[in-house]
Structure formats: C-alpha cells, structure tokens
Scaffold this motif. Structure first.
Motif, short mmCIF file in Angstrom:
data_model
loop_
_atom_site.label_atom_id
_atom_site.label_comp_id
_atom_site.label_asym_id
_atom_site.label_seq_id
_atom_site.Cartn_x
_atom_site.Cartn_y
_atom_site.Cartn_z
N PRO A 61 0.80 -1.23 0.00
CA PRO A 61 0.00 0.00 0.00
C PRO A 61 0.83 1.28 0.00
N GLU A 62 2.13 1.17 0.28
CA GLU A 62 2.97 2.38 0.33
C GLU A 62 3.99 2.37 -0.80
N ASN A 63 3.53 2.02 -1.99
CA ASN A 63 4.39 1.92 -3.17
C ASN A 63 4.16 3.15 -4.06
N PRO A 64 5.12 4.11 -4.08
CA PRO A 64 4.89 5.35 -4.85
C PRO A 64 4.61 5.15 -6.34
N PRO A 65 5.42 4.31 -7.08
CA PRO A 65 5.12 4.13 -8.51
C PRO A 65 3.73 3.55 -8.76
N LEU A 66 3.25 2.72 -7.82
CA LEU A 66 1.92 2.12 -7.96
C LEU A 66 0.85 3.21 -7.92
N TRP A 67 0.93 4.11 -6.92
CA TRP A 67 -0.06 5.19 -6.82
C TRP A 67 0.07 6.18 -7.97
N ASN A 68 1.28 6.35 -8.47
CA ASN A 68 1.49 7.20 -9.64
C ASN A 68 0.75 6.62 -10.85
N ASN A 69 0.91 5.30 -11.06
CA ASN A 69 0.25 4.65 -12.20
C ASN A 69 -1.27 4.65 -12.05
N ILE A 70 -1.76 4.42 -10.81
CA ILE A 70 -3.22 4.45 -10.57
C ILE A 70 -3.74 5.85 -10.89
N GLY A 71 -3.00 6.86 -10.44
CA GLY A 71 -3.39 8.25 -10.72
C GLY A 71 -3.50 8.53 -12.20
N MET A 72 -2.52 8.03 -12.99
CA MET A 72 -2.53 8.29 -14.43
C MET A 72 -3.60 7.47 -15.15
N CYS A 73 -4.02 6.33 -14.55
CA CYS A 73 -5.17 5.59 -15.10
C CYS A 73 -6.44 6.44 -14.97
N PHE A 74 -6.61 7.04 -13.79
CA PHE A 74 -7.78 7.91 -13.58
C PHE A 74 -7.71 9.13 -14.49
#
Length: 406
Positions: free
Chosen positions: A242-255
């Motif tokens: 849950p604390e993976n920065p590239p993961l949240w970056n990719n989720i953000g760009m999906c949205f």
C-alpha cells in the motif's frame, strides 16, 4: 565413546544455539570455551565472528576471521569470510587478493568466482567481472550469478546480451517469478510486447501476488489505453504494497486517462507524499493540474520537477504553458526557449511555441517555429493527430500553409 578434545567440546552446543539465533547464550558458551582453551578453538572464534557480523560490527568480525586463518591457514572457508568482511568494509581490492588466495585452495568454488565478479564490478572493471561470472556459471549455475551478469550487461548498455543471460536464467529456473518479470521488463524496453506479456503472465502464474510483475503488466495495459484492466491489476498490488509510490502514480494516471481528474490528483498526491523527490510524480501532477486549468498549482509542481530534472525539455514546455495562462509572457517565452535548447528534435515544443508567439502577435517568429515543427515530424514514425489538427489550423493564420506538408 572417545573423549572429544578439550578445544572442541562445546562446538555442537555453540552450533545449536547459533542456528536457533540464540546469540546471547551462544556468546556465553563461546566465552567459556575460549577461556578454557586459551582462545585456540577455531570454531568458537568463527561463530563469534559471524555473530559480530550479524550485529553490524564488521571490523571486529574481520579481526576474528583473521584469527581463524592463523589457527587454520589451510581453510578456504576462513579466507572467504575474511574477504567477505573486507568487501562489506568496501575494501574491494584487498577482498580480491584474499579471494585469489582462497581460489588456490578451492579452485572449483563458484562462490569465490561469483564474489570476485562482484568486487570487480564495484571497481568498474567490467571485463574481468564478466569473466568471473561466466566462470562461476560454468562451475555451478545460480540465479544470483545470472542476475549480476545481466546487470553488468545493462550497465554496459548491451540490452540484447542482458536478454540472452536472463533467457538462460529462466531455462535454469523456469518457476522464478523474479527472473521472469525481469526478462519481461527487458522485452518491454526493446518493444517486444508479445514476449514481454508471455513472461509477465508466467511470473503471475507462479506468484499471482508478485508486485513487480503486476506493475509491469498493468503499465503495458495502461500504455494501450486499457485503464480498467490496468486498475484491476493495480488493486491486487495495492493490497500487498500500500505504500508503493510508482503504484499510486500509475493508478493516478489511469484515472487521468479516464478523465477522472479529482481521483487522479488524490492518487498522485499520495504518491508524492510517499516519494517527494520523484520528478515523474511531480511532472504528472503538473500535467493533471494543467488539464484542470489550475495553472498556479501546475506551475508549483512543474517548478519542483525541474529542480530534480533540469535537463528535461518537456517540463520547460509545460511550464511555458502554465506561465502563459498565468499571464506572464516574458517568463513563458524564456521557458519555451530553454525547452528548445534542450531538445531540438521534439515536435510538440516548436508547435506550442508557435501558438504562443501567434497569440502574442509575433507572426514572423511563429511561422519560423511552425516550419521547424514541419521538419521535425518528418523524422517521427507516427504523429499524434491532435498536433496535426492544431498545425493545420495555425498554418492558414500565419500564411505558411503552402510550404508545409503534413
């Protein structure tokens, strides 16, 4: 039963407590044993040195391993441990000398060859490092040696050799999700997406929770515009890391791709909180804020990204867009010129600059940059339709349409 020599009497007990990680009892036993035999028990000294290394006392462990080599100079194992301690102290040349000495005792030890390769790698002697890794693989194949040899080829910029090494590694360990994922990522970098997908799929078959493989597969789907499928993949990874920065970056760009800007900003802000010095996250935040016409916020994030990546032309171009909308044409012009000086081949920068100059009333200079745009797109394999539409609208206004062929 034969009586054990006094030096070795407690070795079995020391070993038992050491493997159980009961270091406190182990130290007491070692102290008693060494007091009894006047420090002449090789095994007790050896285990004491291992414990010191575990506790981070590398210098003390080195001294004890050196004592072991004095007690038993014909042991290759003791020399390997001395070399290991020197390596951990970043004394790579000294470590190489000791490994060479150990190799004369055990010439067919893959560990010595492998560790020699690692030492040469740190000394940036890549040719000798490759020789050592290849020699280690001839003696005995190990995943870690394949990984280090692959890394070495990547450091040399030899992508094809790295792929061949990882292919051999996957043949040796066909069920290793780490190796399959790395091979998949390498295929992605050489645009062989079918092979990349196969390897990533195999990695996820063996470990459906493998975060690196999920991220790679998700980013491939994201690259093809399959936002929902990518988000489904990322959802699995978010549970495990849950604390993976590239993961949240990719989720953000999906949205962002789905035009859900508020959700995109929320995810990117989380990524930025977890990795405040990652310029890509700041770049994406700037991009999303520009799309939402929040130009002051976009300026803030793009400026921060430029501090970390001052040679990135696109950042200056986006900064120019933000400054234009903040009604600061002088600084916007400087940003565009900086972008052009950093990247003369990009098509988007001269087109955006031409639009900016046209809006400022400088038609002569605008037509010059529109012509540069026309030259730059000829070298590109494919051009975004949006850019061509913008150029075809601008060309008649600048009366240069006859000279440009899109």
């Amino acid at each position: 039963a034969p009586e054990l020599p006094v030096y070795e009497r407690r070795n079995w007990l020391i070993h038992l407590h050491y493997v159980q990680k009961d270091f406190t009892t182990c130290k007491v036993l070692i102290k008693e044993q060494l007091a009894e035999c006047g420090g002449m028990c090789e095994y007790a000294v050896y285990v004491q040195a291992l414990i010191y290394r575990q506790e981070g006392k590398i210098q003390e462990s080195l001294e004890l391993f050196q004592t072991c080599t004095l007690l038993n100079p014909n042991s290759g194992e003791n020399l390997k441990q001395v070399a290991r301690s020197l390596f951990l102290l970043a004394r790579h040349k000294a470590a190489i000398d000791i490994y060479m000495e150990a190799a004369t005792i055990n010439p067919k030890d893959w560990e010595i060859c492998h560790n020699l390769g690692v030492c040469y790698m740190y000394l940036k002697d890549y040719v000798k490092a490759k020789e050592c890794f290849k020699q280690a693989l001839e003696i005995r194949r190990h995943d870690i040696t394949y990984i280090m040899l692959g890394k070495l080829h990547l450091m040399d910029g030899d992508m094809n050799s790295a792929i061949e090494v990882y292919k051999s590694a996957v043949e040796f360990s066909p069920e290793s999700p780490d190796l399959l994922t790395t091979l998949g990522l390498l295929y992605m970098q050489v645009n062989q997406y079918q092979k990349a997908f196969e390897n990533l799929g195999n990695a996820l078959t063996f470990n459906p929770q493998h975060t690196k493989a999920i991220m790679a597969a998700g980013s491939m789907m994201q690259g093809h515009g399959d936002w929902d499928v990518a988000l489904t993949k990322y959802r699995i990874a978010a549970v495990n890391t849950p604390e993976n920065p590239p993961l949240w970056n990719n989720i953000g760009m999906c949205f962002f791709g789905k035009k859900k800007y508020v959700a995109a900003i929320s995810c990117l802000k989380r990524a930025n909180y977890l990795a405040p010095f990652d310029w890509k996250i700041l770049y994406n935040l700037g991009l999303v804020h520009l799309s939402m016409q929040q130009h002051a916020s976009a300026f803030h994030f793009l400026s921060a990204a430029i501090n970390f990546k001052p040679k990135m032309a696109h950042l200056f171009m986006l900064l120019g867009v933000a400054l234009t909308n903040l009604e600061d044409p002088d600084n916007a012009k400087q940003a565009y010129e900086q972008a052009l000086s950093l990247d003369q081949k990009d098509a988007t920068i001269p087109l955006n600059y031409a639009v900016f100059l046209y809006n400022c009333g400088d038609k002569k200079l605008a037509s010059k940059y529109l012509t540069i745009f026309g030259q730059n797109i000829k070298a590109l394999p494919s051009v975004d339709q949006e850019l061509l539409d913008m150029a075809s609208k601008l060309a008649p206004a600048l009366q240069v349409g006859e000279n440009l062929v899109w």
